[in-house]
Design an enzyme around this catalytic site. Structure first.
Site, PDB file in Angstrom:
ATOM      1  N   LYS A   1    -113.012 -40.822 -40.741  1.00 42.23           N
ATOM      2  CA  LYS A   1    -113.235 -42.136 -40.150  1.00 42.23           C
ATOM      3  C   LYS A   1    -114.370 -42.813 -40.898  1.00 42.23           C
ATOM      4  CE  LYS A   1    -111.553 -40.370 -35.762  1.00 42.23           C
ATOM      5  NZ  LYS A   1    -111.806 -40.041 -34.354  1.00 42.23           N
TER       6      LYS A   1
ATOM      7  N   LYS B   1    -102.674 -37.467 -27.204  1.00 45.29           N
ATOM      8  CA  LYS B   1    -103.871 -36.826 -26.672  1.00 45.29           C
ATOM      9  C   LYS B   1    -103.463 -35.705 -25.711  1.00 45.29           C
ATOM     10  CE  LYS B   1    -107.223 -39.217 -28.543  1.00 45.29           C
ATOM     11  NZ  LYS B   1    -108.274 -38.605 -29.383  1.00 45.29           N
TER      12      LYS B   1
ATOM     13  N   ASP C   1    -111.320 -32.884 -37.302  1.00 50.40           N
ATOM     14  CA  ASP C   1    -111.862 -34.233 -37.131  1.00 50.40           C
ATOM     15  C   ASP C   1    -113.368 -34.131 -36.913  1.00 50.40           C
ATOM     16  OD1 ASP C   1    -112.587 -36.790 -36.446  1.00 50.40           O
ATOM     17  OD2 ASP C   1    -111.334 -36.927 -34.675  1.00 50.40           O
TER      18      ASP C   1
ATOM     19  N   ASP D   1    -103.851 -34.212 -30.464  1.00 54.78           N
ATOM     20  CA  ASP D   1    -105.297 -34.244 -30.636  1.00 54.78           C
ATOM     21  C   ASP D   1    -105.946 -33.717 -29.363  1.00 54.78           C
ATOM     22  OD1 ASP D   1    -107.931 -34.724 -31.192  1.00 54.78           O
ATOM     23  OD2 ASP D   1    -107.770 -36.913 -31.253  1.00 54.78           O
TER      24      ASP D   1
ATOM     25  N   GLU E   1    -104.788 -31.621 -34.129  1.00 55.55           N
ATOM     26  CA  GLU E   1    -106.107 -32.114 -34.524  1.00 55.55           C
ATOM     27  C   GLU E   1    -107.193 -31.522 -33.629  1.00 55.55           C
ATOM     28  OE1 GLU E   1    -108.335 -36.468 -34.558  1.00 55.55           O
ATOM     29  OE2 GLU E   1    -106.182 -36.366 -35.022  1.00 55.55           O
TER      30      GLU E   1
END
Length: 316
Positions: A203, A104, A179, A132, A156
């Site tokens: 997801k 992250k 995403d 991300d 991401e």
């Protein structure tokens, strides 16, 4: 149907080891159906229309079960929250054998120097590193950061919009993964048609179920865009659906983000152990004692039940 679902539901509150996605407690509603257990865990800030997709995914799991699966294990990545670099080794130790880590970055209150230090700490023990940003950078910030972070498997959602992703992709050599631009879009293929993504992060809950993921993967393959199945910070129940979807794909070249159960201090079922960087596929059945111990307050249970009724109306 919704009253039947609620009659067999449990609202749980899971404590987390570290703050992730801005929360330290994860709430979700679990329910049992004829095919197994389903999960409704749309994040609290999502509106009812968006939450309806998450409810549909839970209903699919509980009433239909998984699609045909092609493998019995799935490779997974380690997930590193926006922690100080010194904490990275202890986090990676929870993912034995993992070859890839998602880190992250762009956390509010932190700097690019913090991100670089964290990524470099991960590189010391991982073959592949992906980052991300959760849409947290502007175009200029993303270009600067990605040039400074060095070689990455992909970045991401560096920026929030499709147009920004396309601009960043034109200006950096790092592959770009989408995403939010896929799972929150009415047209998930728009980001690909716009030339804004090399990889798609998908997801199960926000797309409405395991079969929806498999269908989208087939559509994206026509554009030469691979997918990575990831977790929506699911409990062990929801993770079963993610693993089933990943195991049903004909192409599984990328490690999936499905080992986030390690972010919970306690889950509703025993967590799958990462072995050689992979997780076994199969259903998770909640432990009744944990459902009782981790039960949310009566007030929160009522809140989730009311939300589920509203989301169900959108499905109807």
């Amino acid at each position: 149907m919704i009253e039947e679902i609620l009659a067999h539901s449990h609202v749980v509150s899971l404590p987390m080891r570290v703050r992730f996605r801005g929360i330290t407690v994860r709430e979700a509603m679990l329910f049992e159906g004829p095919a197994g257990w389903g999960e409704f865990g749309a994040f609290t800030e999502y509106d009812d229309a968006e939450a309806a997709h998450w409810l549909a995914a839970g209903i699919e799991a509980a009433y239909q079960g998984p699609p045909v699966m092609l493998r019995d294990t799935v490779e997974v990545n380690a997930t590193v929250p926006a922690v100080p670099a010194a904490e990275v080794p202890s986090i990676l130790a929870r993912y034995p054998g993992a070859r890839t880590a998602k880190v992250k970055v762009a956390e509010k209150g932190q700097t690019l120097a913090d991100d670089i230090a964290r990524v470099n700490a991960v590189r010391e023990s991982m073959e592949q590193v992906r980052v991300d940003a959760n849409g947290g950078w502007t175009v200029e910030q993303a270009v600067s950061a990605l040039n400074a972070l060095g070689e990455l498997q992909y970045a991401e959602q560096p920026c929030a919009t499709v147009e920004e992703l396309a601009e960043v992709r034109r200006r950096v050599s790092t592959p770009i993964a989408a995403d939010e631009s896929i799972r929150k879009a009415e047209d998930p293929l728009r980001v690909v048609r716009a030339g804004a993504a090399d990889v798609a992060i998908v997801k199960v809950p926000p797309l409405g179920g395991m079969r929806a993921v498999v269908r989208l993967a087939a559509e994206l393959a026509e554009y030469g865009v691979p997918i990575v199945v990831s977790s929506a910070l699911d409990t062990a129940v929801g993770m079963s659906a993610g693993l089933a979807a990943a195991a049903a794909l004909t192409n599984g070249d990328y490690a999936c983000g499905l080992a986030t159960g390690r972010l919970f201090a306690e889950d509703v079922a025993d967590g799958r152990e990462v072995v050689h960087g992979r997780l076994d596929v199969g259903a998770s059945v909640p432990d009744p004692a944990r459902l009782h111990r981790l039960a949310a307050s009566a007030e929160r249970r009522a809140w989730w039940h009311a939300r589920a009724r509203r989301a169900f109306e959108h499905l109807r």
